[in-house]
Design a protein around this motif. Structure first.
Motif, PDB file in Angstrom:
ATOM      1  N   ARG A 135      12.871   4.478  41.322  1.00 18.58           N
ATOM      2  CA  ARG A 135      12.379   5.025  40.061  1.00 18.58           C
ATOM      3  C   ARG A 135      13.420   5.921  39.412  1.00 18.58           C
ATOM      4  NH1 ARG A 135       7.229   8.508  40.559  1.00 18.58           N
ATOM      5  NH2 ARG A 135       8.509  10.293  40.008  1.00 18.58           N
ATOM      6  N   ALA A 136      13.484   5.831  38.086  1.00 21.48           N
ATOM      7  CA  ALA A 136      14.355   6.688  37.281  1.00 21.48           C
ATOM      8  C   ALA A 136      13.459   7.515  36.365  1.00 21.48           C
ATOM      9  CB  ALA A 136      15.312   5.841  36.455  1.00 21.48           C
ATOM     10  N   ALA A 139      18.962   4.488  45.551  1.00 17.81           N
ATOM     11  CA  ALA A 139      17.884   4.139  44.614  1.00 17.81           C
ATOM     12  C   ALA A 139      18.472   3.580  43.323  1.00 17.81           C
ATOM     13  CB  ALA A 139      17.007   5.366  44.330  1.00 17.81           C
ATOM     14  N   ARG A 140      19.500   4.230  42.781  1.00 17.86           N
ATOM     15  CA  ARG A 140      20.140   3.748  41.550  1.00 17.86           C
ATOM     16  C   ARG A 140      20.741   2.364  41.764  1.00 17.86           C
ATOM     17  NH1 ARG A 140      23.469   7.967  39.395  1.00 17.86           N
ATOM     18  NH2 ARG A 140      24.541   7.737  41.360  1.00 17.86           N
ATOM     19  N   GLY A 141      21.382   2.145  42.897  1.00 20.19           N
ATOM     20  CA  GLY A 141      21.963   0.841  43.197  1.00 20.19           C
ATOM     21  C   GLY A 141      20.924  -0.259  43.276  1.00 20.19           C
ATOM     22  N   ARG A 142      19.829   0.000  43.956  1.00 22.56           N
ATOM     23  CA  ARG A 142      18.770  -1.009  44.066  1.00 22.56           C
ATOM     24  C   ARG A 142      18.103  -1.246  42.710  1.00 22.56           C
ATOM     25  NH1 ARG A 142      15.741  -0.936  49.891  1.00 22.56           N
ATOM     26  NH2 ARG A 142      17.638  -0.849  51.133  1.00 22.56           N
ATOM     27  N   PHE A 143      17.873  -0.169  41.984  1.00 18.80           N
ATOM     28  CA  PHE A 143      17.264  -0.250  40.656  1.00 18.80           C
ATOM     29  C   PHE A 143      18.020  -1.262  39.787  1.00 18.80           C
ATOM     30  CE2 PHE A 143      16.707   1.117  36.295  1.00 18.80           C
ATOM     31  CZ  PHE A 143      15.416   1.595  36.218  1.00 18.80           C
ATOM     32  N   ALA A 144      19.332  -1.192  39.818  1.00 14.71           N
ATOM     33  CA  ALA A 144      20.167  -2.038  38.955  1.00 14.71           C
ATOM     34  C   ALA A 144      20.152  -3.511  39.341  1.00 14.71           C
ATOM     35  CB  ALA A 144      21.603  -1.510  38.964  1.00 14.71           C
ATOM     36  N   LEU A 161      10.970   4.871  34.684  1.00 13.90           N
ATOM     37  CA  LEU A 161      11.235   3.437  34.806  1.00 13.90           C
ATOM     38  C   LEU A 161      11.125   3.082  36.281  1.00 13.90           C
ATOM     39  CD1 LEU A 161      14.167   4.107  32.614  1.00 13.90           C
ATOM     40  CD2 LEU A 161      12.864   2.068  32.053  1.00 13.90           C
ATOM     41  N   LEU A 162      10.446   1.985  36.579  1.00 12.72           N
ATOM     42  CA  LEU A 162      10.211   1.593  37.966  1.00 12.72           C
ATOM     43  C   LEU A 162      10.730   0.191  38.223  1.00 12.72           C
ATOM     44  CD1 LEU A 162       8.834   2.321  40.711  1.00 12.72           C
ATOM     45  CD2 LEU A 162       6.849   1.048  39.852  1.00 12.72           C
ATOM     46  N   ALA A 163      11.538   0.062  39.267  1.00 15.54           N
ATOM     47  CA  ALA A 163      11.999  -1.229  39.784  1.00 15.54           C
ATOM     48  C   ALA A 163      11.396  -1.398  41.163  1.00 15.54           C
ATOM     49  CB  ALA A 163      13.527  -1.238  39.887  1.00 15.54           C
ATOM     50  N   ASP A 164      11.049  -2.637  41.509  1.00 16.78           N
ATOM     51  CA  ASP A 164      10.496  -2.833  42.847  1.00 16.78           C
ATOM     52  C   ASP A 164      10.842  -4.218  43.372  1.00 16.78           C
ATOM     53  OD1 ASP A 164       8.334  -3.568  40.786  1.00 16.78           O
ATOM     54  OD2 ASP A 164       7.593  -4.541  42.600  1.00 16.78           O
ATOM     55  N   HIS A 165      10.731  -4.332  44.679  1.00 11.85           N
ATOM     56  CA  HIS A 165      10.968  -5.606  45.353  1.00 11.85           C
ATOM     57  C   HIS A 165       9.827  -5.833  46.329  1.00 11.85           C
ATOM     58  CE1 HIS A 165      13.109  -8.924  47.195  1.00 11.85           C
ATOM     59  NE2 HIS A 165      12.743  -8.423  48.355  1.00 11.85           N
ATOM     60  N   TYR A 166       9.156  -6.977  46.160  1.00  3.42           N
ATOM     61  CA  TYR A 166       8.042  -7.325  47.032  1.00  3.42           C
ATOM     62  C   TYR A 166       8.341  -8.644  47.733  1.00  3.42           C
ATOM     63  CZ  TYR A 166       3.566  -8.664  48.887  1.00  3.42           C
ATOM     64  OH  TYR A 166       2.577  -9.036  49.745  1.00  3.42           O
ATOM     65  N   GLU A 167       7.996  -8.694  49.005  1.00  5.43           N
ATOM     66  CA  GLU A 167       8.020  -9.928  49.784  1.00  5.43           C
ATOM     67  C   GLU A 167       6.848  -9.882  50.745  1.00  5.43           C
ATOM     68  OE1 GLU A 167      11.577 -11.231  51.752  1.00  5.43           O
ATOM     69  OE2 GLU A 167      12.861 -10.264  50.262  1.00  5.43           O
ATOM     70  N   VAL A 203      17.420  -5.518  39.986  1.00  8.25           N
ATOM     71  CA  VAL A 203      16.261  -6.315  39.593  1.00  8.25           C
ATOM     72  C   VAL A 203      16.417  -6.810  38.149  1.00  8.25           C
ATOM     73  CG1 VAL A 203      14.728  -5.114  41.211  1.00  8.25           C
ATOM     74  CG2 VAL A 203      14.879  -4.339  38.838  1.00  8.25           C
ATOM     75  N   PRO A 204      15.745  -7.904  37.796  1.00  7.17           N
ATOM     76  CA  PRO A 204      15.889  -8.436  36.441  1.00  7.17           C
ATOM     77  C   PRO A 204      15.076  -7.699  35.379  1.00  7.17           C
ATOM     78  CG  PRO A 204      14.510  -9.886  37.754  1.00  7.17           C
ATOM     79  CD  PRO A 204      15.028  -8.822  38.679  1.00  7.17           C
ATOM     80  N   VAL A 205      14.027  -7.003  35.801  1.00 13.40           N
ATOM     81  CA  VAL A 205      13.158  -6.319  34.847  1.00 13.40           C
ATOM     82  C   VAL A 205      12.582  -5.070  35.502  1.00 13.40           C
ATOM     83  CG1 VAL A 205      11.075  -7.616  35.456  1.00 13.40           C
ATOM     84  CG2 VAL A 205      11.287  -6.689  33.172  1.00 13.40           C
ATOM     85  N   VAL A 206      12.363  -4.036  34.697  1.00 10.13           N
ATOM     86  CA  VAL A 206      11.722  -2.806  35.177  1.00 10.13           C
ATOM     87  C   VAL A 206      10.487  -2.546  34.329  1.00 10.13           C
ATOM     88  CG1 VAL A 206      13.843  -1.771  36.080  1.00 10.13           C
ATOM     89  CG2 VAL A 206      13.157  -1.307  33.711  1.00 10.13           C
ATOM     90  N   ARG A 207       9.671  -1.592  34.781  1.00 12.35           N
ATOM     91  CA  ARG A 207       8.510  -1.168  34.008  1.00 12.35           C
ATOM     92  C   ARG A 207       8.825   0.190  33.396  1.00 12.35           C
ATOM     93  NH1 ARG A 207       8.653  -5.320  37.236  1.00 12.35           N
ATOM     94  NH2 ARG A 207       6.758  -6.561  37.253  1.00 12.35           N
ATOM     95  N   LEU A 208       8.624   0.296  32.081  1.00 10.29           N
ATOM     96  CA  LEU A 208       8.857   1.537  31.350  1.00 10.29           C
ATOM     97  C   LEU A 208       7.522   2.220  31.125  1.00 10.29           C
ATOM     98  CD1 LEU A 208      10.528   3.508  29.540  1.00 10.29           C
ATOM     99  CD2 LEU A 208      10.084   1.904  27.651  1.00 10.29           C
ATOM    100  N   ALA A 209       7.409   3.454  31.600  1.00 13.62           N
ATOM    101  CA  ALA A 209       6.183   4.232  31.434  1.00 13.62           C
ATOM    102  C   ALA A 209       6.415   5.340  30.420  1.00 13.62           C
ATOM    103  CB  ALA A 209       5.748   4.829  32.769  1.00 13.62           C
TER     104      ALA A 209
END
Length: 139
Positions: free
Chosen positions: A88-89, A9-14, A72-78, A16-22
């Motif tokens: 998520r962190a 999860a940490r590897g994938r998180f890093a 913090l949320l990173a995601d990948h959609y296709e 992406v170009p942008v994350v969402r901060l909640a």
């Protein structure tokens, strides 16, 4: 479909170009914003930068002062759903305003984003100590 191990999860998180901060405000209302970031182990950094804002008195900073628990949320959609994932962190944030303490995190951001080479973030920096990494992937 599977939960991701923390290191994956940490590897994938890093990546992406942008994350969402909640964050959460004093009345318990959630606040979500996209943000640039840098990962250093179990720390995630983001900074107030030069992009246009109505004020430097940002809601995310006020929220963190009130309640430092953030996600913090990173995601990948296709369209090919078998490639979907999110990471998520969850952690505790603190606001860093001392120039000597902001220097390292800002340098990480400058190395990650070419836009910051011409106009470095001025801060403050939000430093998140991640207590929990989680994620999900189709496969």
């Amino acid at each position: 479909m599977a939960a991701l191990p923390a290191d994956v999860a940490r590897g994938r998180f890093a990546t992406v170009p942008v994350v969402r901060l909640a964050t959460v405000d004093a009345e318990g209302r959630p606040h979500l914003v996209p943000t640039t970031f840098a990962v250093d182990g179990d720390r995630v950094y983001t900074a107030v930068d030069h992009k246009p804002k109505n004020s430097r008195d940002l809601k995310r900073l006020r929220n963190i002062e009130h309640n430092p628990q953030v996600a913090l949320l990173a995601d990948h959609y296709e369209d090919e759903w078998e490639r979907l994932w999110w990471a998520r962190a969850d952690g505790t944030a603190r606001i860093v305003e001392e120039p000597d303490q902001m220097a390292g995190p800002i340098e990480l951001l400058v190395r990650r984003y070419p836009q910051y080479r011409e106009h470095r973030p001025e801060g403050p920096v939000i430093a998140v100590s991640v207590q929990h990494w989680s994620g999900w992937a189709w496969r």
